[in-house]
Design a protein around this motif. Structure first.
Motif, PDB file in Angstrom:
ATOM      1  N   LYS A  69      44.878  35.771  40.687  1.00  0.00           N
ATOM      2  CA  LYS A  69      44.640  35.485  39.351  1.00  0.00           C
ATOM      3  C   LYS A  69      45.440  34.279  38.841  1.00  0.00           C
ATOM      4  CE  LYS A  69      43.314  40.207  37.731  1.00  0.00           C
ATOM      5  NZ  LYS A  69      41.755  39.731  37.478  1.00  0.00           N
ATOM      6  N   THR A  70      46.347  33.816  39.598  1.00  0.00           N
ATOM      7  CA  THR A  70      47.155  32.513  38.903  1.00  0.00           C
ATOM      8  C   THR A  70      46.811  31.334  39.453  1.00  0.00           C
ATOM      9  OG1 THR A  70      48.762  32.702  41.222  1.00  0.00           O
ATOM     10  CG2 THR A  70      49.481  33.930  39.133  1.00  0.00           C
ATOM     11  N   ILE A  71      45.487  31.348  40.392  1.00  0.00           N
ATOM     12  CA  ILE A  71      44.950  29.932  40.957  1.00  0.00           C
ATOM     13  C   ILE A  71      43.618  30.094  40.370  1.00  0.00           C
ATOM     14  CG2 ILE A  71      44.290  28.706  42.985  1.00  0.00           C
ATOM     15  CD1 ILE A  71      46.541  30.258  44.598  1.00  0.00           C
ATOM     16  N   PRO A  72      43.535  29.040  39.596  1.00  0.00           N
ATOM     17  CA  PRO A  72      42.021  28.886  38.751  1.00  0.00           C
ATOM     18  C   PRO A  72      40.897  28.664  40.073  1.00  0.00           C
ATOM     19  CG  PRO A  72      43.727  27.556  37.781  1.00  0.00           C
ATOM     20  CD  PRO A  72      44.289  27.977  38.791  1.00  0.00           C
ATOM     21  N   ALA A  73      39.741  29.205  39.987  1.00  0.00           N
ATOM     22  CA  ALA A  73      38.830  29.148  40.980  1.00  0.00           C
ATOM     23  C   ALA A  73      37.478  28.699  40.351  1.00  0.00           C
ATOM     24  CB  ALA A  73      38.750  30.653  41.712  1.00  0.00           C
ATOM     25  N   ALA A  74      36.707  28.312  41.216  1.00  0.00           N
ATOM     26  CA  ALA A  74      35.204  27.942  40.676  1.00  0.00           C
ATOM     27  C   ALA A  74      34.276  27.754  41.695  1.00  0.00           C
ATOM     28  CB  ALA A  74      35.319  26.456  39.906  1.00  0.00           C
ATOM     29  N   LEU A  75      32.899  27.719  41.562  1.00  0.00           N
ATOM     30  CA  LEU A  75      32.073  27.843  42.431  1.00  0.00           C
ATOM     31  C   LEU A  75      31.289  26.458  42.516  1.00  0.00           C
ATOM     32  CD1 LEU A  75      30.743  31.459  41.922  1.00  0.00           C
ATOM     33  CD2 LEU A  75      31.723  30.650  44.089  1.00  0.00           C
ATOM     34  N   CYS A  76      30.664  26.071  43.556  1.00  0.00           N
ATOM     35  CA  CYS A  76      29.658  24.768  43.444  1.00  0.00           C
ATOM     36  C   CYS A  76      28.765  24.944  44.448  1.00  0.00           C
ATOM     37  CB  CYS A  76      30.622  23.658  43.588  1.00  0.00           C
ATOM     38  SG  CYS A  76      29.547  22.107  43.500  1.00  0.00           S
ATOM     39  N   SER A  77      27.570  24.805  44.216  1.00  0.00           N
ATOM     40  CA  SER A  77      26.231  24.614  44.840  1.00  0.00           C
ATOM     41  C   SER A  77      25.597  23.622  44.978  1.00  0.00           C
ATOM     42  CB  SER A  77      25.249  25.866  44.810  1.00  0.00           C
ATOM     43  OG  SER A  77      24.743  25.560  43.448  1.00  0.00           O
ATOM     44  N   VAL A  78      26.089  22.403  44.319  1.00  0.00           N
ATOM     45  CA  VAL A  78      25.417  21.154  44.160  1.00  0.00           C
ATOM     46  C   VAL A  78      25.837  20.116  45.362  1.00  0.00           C
ATOM     47  CG1 VAL A  78      25.052  19.083  42.466  1.00  0.00           C
ATOM     48  CG2 VAL A  78      25.415  21.617  41.581  1.00  0.00           C
TER      49      VAL A  78
END
Length: 258
Positions: A69-78
């Motif tokens: 949880k200490t590392i920010p995460a995101a998703l990308c499909s573009v």
């Protein structure tokens, strides 16, 4: 060698649980501007570049993110965003400010993938402006293209431990791409070898040193107050080559006296 290490870490991990998060509350990066803002939002971030939800590694990625949880995460499909970061197929990437590095894990190259392996991948690559040295962080530190380390030797629990960590951590961005700032806890028995390399003992701390991984040479800041100004001058002297010339002159004098 690095790919082999990643394969080994992933392959030897225990199997992930069958129950991973069904969906994700992670931010979805819809354009390059959003991606740049997200990458700039923290010292280390991770992005899952998945063409579709539910693809190979998607469930494991969500489970690993939930654990770290200490590392920010995101998703990308573009795909426009993918192209901006040289991504061609489903990839999990870690972005670091400390050395300006992007570490890609190309999922098609991983035969056996599980969340525990991804947690290790995230942790190894969690290199901050000042990183505490341990067996896991050492892998990421020495795999970095930045081979010069500014080392803060301090005893955890001492009155100056946290203030010095914060002081040097604030100075570190000035040396992005030139030096990695590393904190070594002098009370940790496993760090005795690192202290010994600088001819230090726990009772001598706190001290500051520089290690050059290319030449395998060390320099110690002379005893005294560990102020921002003194550490900055110490770092600048190394970058300018002055410290190296002093060491070479000292080594030449030692040889002439033999």
């Amino acid at each position: 060698m690095w790919l082999f290490l990643v394969f080994s870490l992933l392959a030897t991990s225990s199997l992930a649980e069958d129950t991973a998060p069904a969906d994700s509350a992670l931010p979805r990066l819809a354009d390059v501007t959003a991606a740049e803002a997200f990458i700039d939002s923290a010292e280390v971030v991770v992005i899952g570049f998945f063409e579709t939800d539910g693809g190979y590694g998607y469930k494991e990625f969500l489970a690993a993110v939930e654990e770290v949880k200490t590392i920010p995460a995101a998703l990308c499909s573009v795909k426009e965003v993918w192209a901006n970061y040289s991504i061609n197929s489903d990839t999990i990437a870690v972005f670091r400010k400390a050395d300006g590095h992007q570490e890609n894990l190309l999922l098609s190259k991983i035969e056996k993938l599980d969340s525990d392996g991804l947690v290790r991948f995230f942790t190894i690559n969690n290199i901050l402006y000042i990183t505490e040295y341990n067996q896991v962080s050492a892998v990421g530190l020495f795999q970095s293209e930045v081979k010069v380390h500014l080392l803060l030797f301090a005893n955890r629990g001492s009155a100056d431990y946290k203030p010095l960590k914060e002081k040097l951590g604030a100075l570190a961005p000035r040396y992005t791409g030139k030096m990695l700032f590393v904190l070594i806890n002098g009370k940790e028995k496993s760090n005795e070898r690192a202290l010994g390399y600088f001819k230090l003992k726990s009772g001598d701390l706190p001290r500051v040193g520089i290690y050059d991984g290319v030449s395998d040479k060390t320099w110690l800041l002379p005893p005294g107050e560990i102020s921002t100004e003194r550490v900055q001058d110490f770092c600048d002297s190394f970058i300018s080559g002055a410290l190296q010339k002093e060491k070479e002159a000292g080594e030449t004098n030692e040889k002439s006296e033999l």
